[in-house]
Scaffold this motif. Sequence first.
Motif, mmCIF file in Angstrom:
data_model
loop_
_atom_site.group_PDB
_atom_site.id
_atom_site.type_symbol
_atom_site.label_atom_id
_atom_site.label_comp_id
_atom_site.label_asym_id
_atom_site.label_seq_id
_atom_site.Cartn_x
_atom_site.Cartn_y
_atom_site.Cartn_z
ATOM 1 N N ILE A 183 0.849 -1.193 0.000
ATOM 2 C CA ILE A 183 0.000 0.000 0.000
ATOM 3 C C ILE A 183 0.887 1.247 0.000
ATOM 4 N N LEU A 239 -6.312 0.977 -7.341
ATOM 5 C CA LEU A 239 -6.836 -0.355 -7.064
ATOM 6 C C LEU A 239 -7.108 -1.114 -8.360
ATOM 7 N N VAL A 277 -7.157 -3.573 0.710
ATOM 8 C CA VAL A 277 -7.861 -2.321 0.414
ATOM 9 C C VAL A 277 -9.284 -2.488 0.928
ATOM 10 N N TYR A 286 -13.197 -0.770 1.627
ATOM 11 C CA TYR A 286 -14.117 0.263 1.155
ATOM 12 C C TYR A 286 -15.480 0.060 1.792
ATOM 13 N N TRP A 304 -9.828 -0.104 8.713
ATOM 14 C CA TRP A 304 -8.421 0.312 8.560
ATOM 15 C C TRP A 304 -7.776 0.501 9.920
ATOM 16 N N LEU A 357 -10.127 2.807 0.338
ATOM 17 C CA LEU A 357 -10.426 3.231 -1.023
ATOM 18 C C LEU A 357 -11.122 4.587 -0.992
#
Length: 283
Positions: free
Chosen positions: A7, A17, A95, A97, A109, A123
């Motif tokens: 990342i 992405l 990732v 979202y 996260w 994201l």
Amino acid sequence: MSELLKIPSSLVSAHWLHTHMNASNLIVLDATLPKVTVKKIHEDQAKKQIPNARFFDIKNVFSDEKGQFPNTMLSSNDFEKQVQNLGINKDSCIVVYDDHGIYSSPRTWWSFKAMGFQNIGVLDGGLPGWKSEGFEVEDPDEKIYSQGNFEATSLKKMFVDKKAVLRSIYDSNKLLLDARSTGRFYGTAKEPREGVRSGHIPNSKSFPYAEVLSSEGLKSKEELQILYEGINPNSNEMIFSCGTGITACVLALAADVSGYSGMTIYDGSWTEWGSILDLPIEK
């Protein structure tokens, strides 16, 4: 063997992405959580997801079911087990979202960060941003994944409890920031949960999470730096709170993008504080 994906920052774009969708160690997580202050969407709006996304169920799997308050963080052992069940490994690149843009994904996260895992990003713009670029979506499909080898190491400093918050109220080195709406902060709007008082923690500041967002996702780094410099000119540590510890993490993500460190999340947030009658409040 191809090089493992890393990342580049805590916030990644839909284009980044999309470019790396075939990376061998990429895991895409859908961490959508309904907004407690918004009525349920119409049933005819069929759920879609980014291809091969895995559902990170904050409410029913990644919260302590024995906890007194909503969305309480799991123990490191339980978190590790549930993450392994999603087929996530120590060398995975994640990732995350959500369907709202940026709402509940920063909580995931932050949770991974609190468990010692760094190779994770949010994201920018979430699923709406992905779709606006014309990228492919698919219907969700329940799958069973091969057991991962993810390892969790709890970094307790990233979450604080009510005792730590109470001690921080009159500590000039610490700043309490509340991500709820101004109406809820000042007690002019009713709390969405029964039995929770209105108002805010004494000496905290109102900083609604919507202020760090634009119509596309998170505001630019430069815009965010101006916001944080205005609200936090002197404090060394910021403690973020909200209703149940979800949108507090939006402020933490924005602060991280701005270059700040020394941040913590009050896990119980206002749902805990407003439910305990002997804790002080202001309006």
